[in-house]
Design a protein around this motif. Structure first.
Motif, PDB file in Angstrom:
ATOM      1  N   SER A 161      -4.414 -13.482   8.855  1.00  0.00           N
ATOM      2  CA  SER A 161      -3.721 -12.740   9.903  1.00  0.00           C
ATOM      3  C   SER A 161      -3.140 -11.414   9.410  1.00  0.00           C
ATOM      4  O   SER A 161      -2.765 -10.571  10.207  1.00  0.00           O
ATOM      5  CB  SER A 161      -2.599 -13.606  10.478  1.00  0.00           C
ATOM      6  N   SER A 162      -3.035 -11.221   8.078  1.00  0.00           N
ATOM      7  CA  SER A 162      -2.530  -9.962   7.530  1.00  0.00           C
ATOM      8  C   SER A 162      -2.966  -9.846   6.074  1.00  0.00           C
ATOM      9  O   SER A 162      -3.407 -10.834   5.466  1.00  0.00           O
ATOM     10  CB  SER A 162      -1.002  -9.918   7.589  1.00  0.00           C
ATOM     11  N   GLY A 163      -2.821  -8.652   5.534  1.00  0.00           N
ATOM     12  CA  GLY A 163      -3.108  -8.458   4.110  1.00  0.00           C
ATOM     13  C   GLY A 163      -2.132  -9.256   3.256  1.00  0.00           C
ATOM     14  O   GLY A 163      -2.506  -9.795   2.209  1.00  0.00           O
ATOM     15  N   GLN A 164      -0.873  -9.342   3.703  1.00  0.00           N
ATOM     16  CA  GLN A 164       0.118 -10.118   2.960  1.00  0.00           C
ATOM     17  C   GLN A 164      -0.316 -11.581   2.844  1.00  0.00           C
ATOM     18  O   GLN A 164      -0.173 -12.185   1.783  1.00  0.00           O
ATOM     19  CB  GLN A 164       1.483 -10.043   3.661  1.00  0.00           C
ATOM     20  N   ILE A 203       1.329  -1.615  -7.860  1.00  0.00           N
ATOM     21  CA  ILE A 203       0.642  -2.187  -6.706  1.00  0.00           C
ATOM     22  C   ILE A 203       1.480  -1.897  -5.462  1.00  0.00           C
ATOM     23  O   ILE A 203       2.585  -1.375  -5.564  1.00  0.00           O
ATOM     24  CB  ILE A 203       0.423  -3.720  -6.860  1.00  0.00           C
ATOM     25  N   TYR A 204       0.941  -2.256  -4.318  1.00  0.00           N
ATOM     26  CA  TYR A 204       1.608  -2.060  -3.025  1.00  0.00           C
ATOM     27  C   TYR A 204       3.023  -2.677  -3.034  1.00  0.00           C
ATOM     28  O   TYR A 204       3.210  -3.794  -3.533  1.00  0.00           O
ATOM     29  CB  TYR A 204       0.727  -2.719  -1.958  1.00  0.00           C
ATOM     30  N   GLY A 205       3.987  -1.964  -2.463  1.00  0.00           N
ATOM     31  CA  GLY A 205       5.381  -2.416  -2.462  1.00  0.00           C
ATOM     32  C   GLY A 205       5.572  -3.774  -1.812  1.00  0.00           C
ATOM     33  O   GLY A 205       6.377  -4.597  -2.274  1.00  0.00           O
ATOM     34  N   GLY A 206       4.819  -4.056  -0.742  1.00  0.00           N
ATOM     35  CA  GLY A 206       4.928  -5.351  -0.070  1.00  0.00           C
ATOM     36  C   GLY A 206       4.466  -6.482  -0.974  1.00  0.00           C
ATOM     37  O   GLY A 206       5.020  -7.588  -0.953  1.00  0.00           O
ATOM     38  N   THR A 207       3.459  -6.207  -1.798  1.00  0.00           N
ATOM     39  CA  THR A 207       2.971  -7.231  -2.734  1.00  0.00           C
ATOM     40  C   THR A 207       4.001  -7.442  -3.841  1.00  0.00           C
ATOM     41  O   THR A 207       4.217  -8.569  -4.288  1.00  0.00           O
ATOM     42  CB  THR A 207       1.607  -6.809  -3.328  1.00  0.00           C
ATOM     43  N   ILE A 208       4.670  -6.358  -4.255  1.00  0.00           N
ATOM     44  CA  ILE A 208       5.719  -6.499  -5.276  1.00  0.00           C
ATOM     45  C   ILE A 208       6.832  -7.401  -4.743  1.00  0.00           C
ATOM     46  O   ILE A 208       7.281  -8.316  -5.434  1.00  0.00           O
ATOM     47  CB  ILE A 208       6.264  -5.121  -5.708  1.00  0.00           C
ATOM     48  N   VAL A 215      -8.552  -8.749  -7.466  1.00  0.00           N
ATOM     49  CA  VAL A 215      -8.290  -7.333  -7.186  1.00  0.00           C
ATOM     50  C   VAL A 215      -8.135  -7.086  -5.685  1.00  0.00           C
ATOM     51  O   VAL A 215      -8.951  -7.535  -4.874  1.00  0.00           O
ATOM     52  CB  VAL A 215      -9.411  -6.446  -7.782  1.00  0.00           C
ATOM     53  N   ASP A 216      -7.069  -6.372  -5.344  1.00  0.00           N
ATOM     54  CA  ASP A 216      -6.853  -5.902  -3.968  1.00  0.00           C
ATOM     55  C   ASP A 216      -7.643  -4.601  -3.818  1.00  0.00           C
ATOM     56  O   ASP A 216      -7.312  -3.588  -4.430  1.00  0.00           O
ATOM     57  CB  ASP A 216      -5.339  -5.687  -3.775  1.00  0.00           C
ATOM     58  N   ASN A 217      -8.695  -4.665  -3.010  1.00  0.00           N
ATOM     59  CA  ASN A 217      -9.624  -3.525  -2.902  1.00  0.00           C
ATOM     60  C   ASN A 217      -9.402  -2.729  -1.611  1.00  0.00           C
ATOM     61  O   ASN A 217     -10.309  -2.060  -1.110  1.00  0.00           O
ATOM     62  CB  ASN A 217     -11.065  -4.063  -2.968  1.00  0.00           C
ATOM     63  N   THR A 259      -6.124  -4.143   7.746  1.00  0.00           N
ATOM     64  CA  THR A 259      -5.317  -3.247   8.584  1.00  0.00           C
ATOM     65  C   THR A 259      -5.605  -1.775   8.286  1.00  0.00           C
ATOM     66  O   THR A 259      -5.439  -0.927   9.159  1.00  0.00           O
ATOM     67  CB  THR A 259      -3.816  -3.498   8.265  1.00  0.00           C
ATOM     68  N   LYS A 260      -5.989  -1.499   7.053  1.00  0.00           N
ATOM     69  CA  LYS A 260      -6.131  -0.115   6.612  1.00  0.00           C
ATOM     70  C   LYS A 260      -7.523   0.408   6.973  1.00  0.00           C
ATOM     71  O   LYS A 260      -7.884   0.392   8.134  1.00  0.00           O
ATOM     72  CB  LYS A 260      -5.811  -0.021   5.115  1.00  0.00           C
ATOM     73  N   TYR A 261      -8.322   0.827   5.990  1.00  0.00           N
ATOM     74  CA  TYR A 261      -9.583   1.510   6.335  1.00  0.00           C
ATOM     75  C   TYR A 261     -10.579   0.621   7.075  1.00  0.00           C
ATOM     76  O   TYR A 261     -11.375   1.116   7.858  1.00  0.00           O
ATOM     77  CB  TYR A 261     -10.240   2.071   5.081  1.00  0.00           C
TER      78      TYR A 261
HETATM   79  C1  PLP Z   1      -0.913  -2.613   3.527  1.00  0.00           C
HETATM   80  C2  PLP Z   1      -1.327  -3.243   2.271  1.00  0.00           C
HETATM   81  C3  PLP Z   1      -1.192  -4.620   2.053  1.00  0.00           C
HETATM   82  C4  PLP Z   1      -0.534  -5.535   3.069  1.00  0.00           C
HETATM   83  O1  PLP Z   1      -1.330  -5.658   4.178  1.00  0.00           O
HETATM   84  P1  PLP Z   1      -0.791  -5.950   5.676  1.00  0.00           P
HETATM   85  O2  PLP Z   1      -2.060  -5.998   6.449  1.00  0.00           O
HETATM   86  O3  PLP Z   1       0.125  -4.837   6.046  1.00  0.00           O
HETATM   87  O4  PLP Z   1      -0.092  -7.276   5.623  1.00  0.00           O
HETATM   88  C5  PLP Z   1      -1.657  -5.148   0.872  1.00  0.00           C
HETATM   89  N1  PLP Z   1      -2.217  -4.366  -0.072  1.00  0.00           N
HETATM   90  C6  PLP Z   1      -2.363  -3.033   0.091  1.00  0.00           C
HETATM   91  C7  PLP Z   1      -2.993  -2.219  -0.972  1.00  0.00           C
HETATM   92  C8  PLP Z   1      -1.919  -2.418   1.262  1.00  0.00           C
HETATM   93  O5  PLP Z   1      -2.055  -1.096   1.411  1.00  0.00           O
END
Ligand code: PLP
Length: 424
Positions: free
Chosen positions: A82-85, A108-113, A181-183, A206-208
């Protein structure tokens, strides 16, 4: 299908309609599926027969898009979240329990930290952060028999460091643990981490991948290359009592990791996307290759313009020859360095804010990777609670601007930056 080039796969992989079926992937807006006998359904519950039982675990719309993303990355299977998180969380929890630890790059991404340093810690998982300048020996000193993986980002958000994937994969494999790896920022169009020894890839779609700022989503992709029986991964190599003793490595072979993630973690956590969201994601994916080419070309031109302007203190973009990450970018990102640039405006915080407020085309948003150009001032938003001194320590100066370059005509983007610089 797997012989097609990546731009073709963006359009053609996944959904394959048969005679008379809809040309476009249908939205299977159904929580459940009908069966002729209880016996058949029982087999599904024991993982003895393939098929969908409940949309929390799988759905035909998801399945088509999972196949597409897996084909793009060159994996054996994928699972949408449901999300990248949720993807980052499940990628770790699938093989890590309380009392164990993982190694993570610090850029790395602040949310992952937050997830790693605060929430995983609360449930007993220790995340040991390492910096890119640390030697293998220094990292190995932090690894022990309870270490489960090494984690990093292809292009780190927002530091824009490029991950030396071959180096970290080799290090992980010497200790019989997978490299994850978060790609998200590169997407498989610009970099396919499995080609450099990486075992598991995660995405914030959510991104590209979505690319139009419409749906939050995530994905985990399994390369199928990691030999779980070589390491110490009893959760994959010994019976799962919640499925009458299924052994993932024996029953699902190369797809052991991704199958367990779905039938055990997705079953239990329920971080499921919605069929409508996944349909929109698929729509985004069809143009991913075209957009990444344009994002990268535009960002390089904007970065070159910023570098040549004396109102700008510094520019970070791995595609610039002057950038500290350029050598790694040439190796891992030969097709382009994606769309995000960080730069410092001379005059610090006030100048940066005046500059951003004066932009007309670029919108101020908490997002990156949209087809439309957008900007964010980390010091006054995502890192607002830090003092100027703490910001410097975190590598974020008070004048730092993060620009996500869109796919508009690059002359219009540069003209917008020029007119905003004049207003400082
Ligand atoms: C935005 C982002 C996330 C988190 O993804 P969400 O879809 O916002 O939960 C994880 N990793 C990277 C690199 C991001 O840019």
């Amino acid at each position: 299908m797997s012989n097609y080039k990546i731009d073709t796969l963006c359009l053609q992989a996944g959904y394959k309609p048969e005679n008379g079926q809809p040309r476009v992937l249908p939205i299977y807006q159904s929580t459940t599926y009908k069966y002729d006998s209880s016996e058949h359904l029982g087999k599904l519950f024991d993982l003895e027969a393939p098929g969908h039982m409940y949309t929390r675990i799988s759905n035909p719309t998801f399945e088509a898009v999972e196949e597409k993303i897996s084909a793009l990355e060159g994996g054996v299977g994928a699972m949408l979240t449901s999300s990248g998180q949720a993807a980052s969380l499940m990628a770790v929890l699938n093989i890590t329990s309380a009392g164990q630890n993982i190694i993570s790059l610090s850029s790395i991404y602040g949310g992952t930290i937050n997830l790693f340093a605060v929430t995983l810690k609360r449930i007993g998982i220790d995340v040991r952060f390492v910096t890119p300048d640390m030697t293998d020996e220094e990292i190995e000193a932090l690894m022990d028999e309870n270490t489960r993986m090494i984690f990093g980002e292809t292009i780190a958000n927002p530091a824009l460091t490029v991950l030396d994937m071959e180096r970290y994969s080799a290090l992980a494999h010497r200790h019989n643990v997978p490299m994850v790896v978060d790609n998200t920022f590169a997407t498989p169009v610009l970099c396919r981490p499995f080609e450099y020894g990486v075992d598991i890839v995660t995405h914030s779609t959510t991104k590209y991948m979505d690319g139009h700022a419409t749906v939050v989503g995530g994905c985990i992709v399994d390369s199928g290359n990691f030999d779980w029986s070589k390491g110490n991964f009893p959760e994959l190599t010994t019976p799962d009592e919640s499925y009458h003793g299924v052994v993932y490595t024996e029953n699902f072979g190369k797809a052991a990791y991704i199958t367990k993630a779905r039938v055990q973690l997705m079953r239990d956590f329920g971080s499921t996307p919605s069929p409508m969201s996944v349909f929109l994601l698929d729509h985004g994916l069809t143009t991913l290759a075209l957009r990444m080419e344009r994002h990268s070309a535009n960002a390089l031109k904007v970065a070159q313009f910023l570098e040549s302007d004396d109102r700008i203190e510094s520019v970070s973009y791995p595609g610039l020859e002057s950038d500290s990450q350029h050598a790694l970018a040439q190796k891992y990102l030969p097709k382009g360095c994606s769309g995000v640039i960080s730069f410092e405006v001379k005059g610090g915080r006030d100048a940066a804010m005046k500059f951003m407020d004066s932009m007309q085309l670029a919108a101020i948003v908490v997002h990156v990777a949209d087809a439309r150009t957008c900007v964010l001032h980390p010091a006054s938003t995502t890192h607002r609670q830090l003092t100027d001194k703490q910001l410097v320590e975190a590598g974020i100066s008070a004048g730092l601007v993060r620009l996500s370059v869109g796919i508009e005509n690059v002359e219009d983007i540069i003209a917008d930056i020029k007119q905003a610089l004049e207003k400082i």
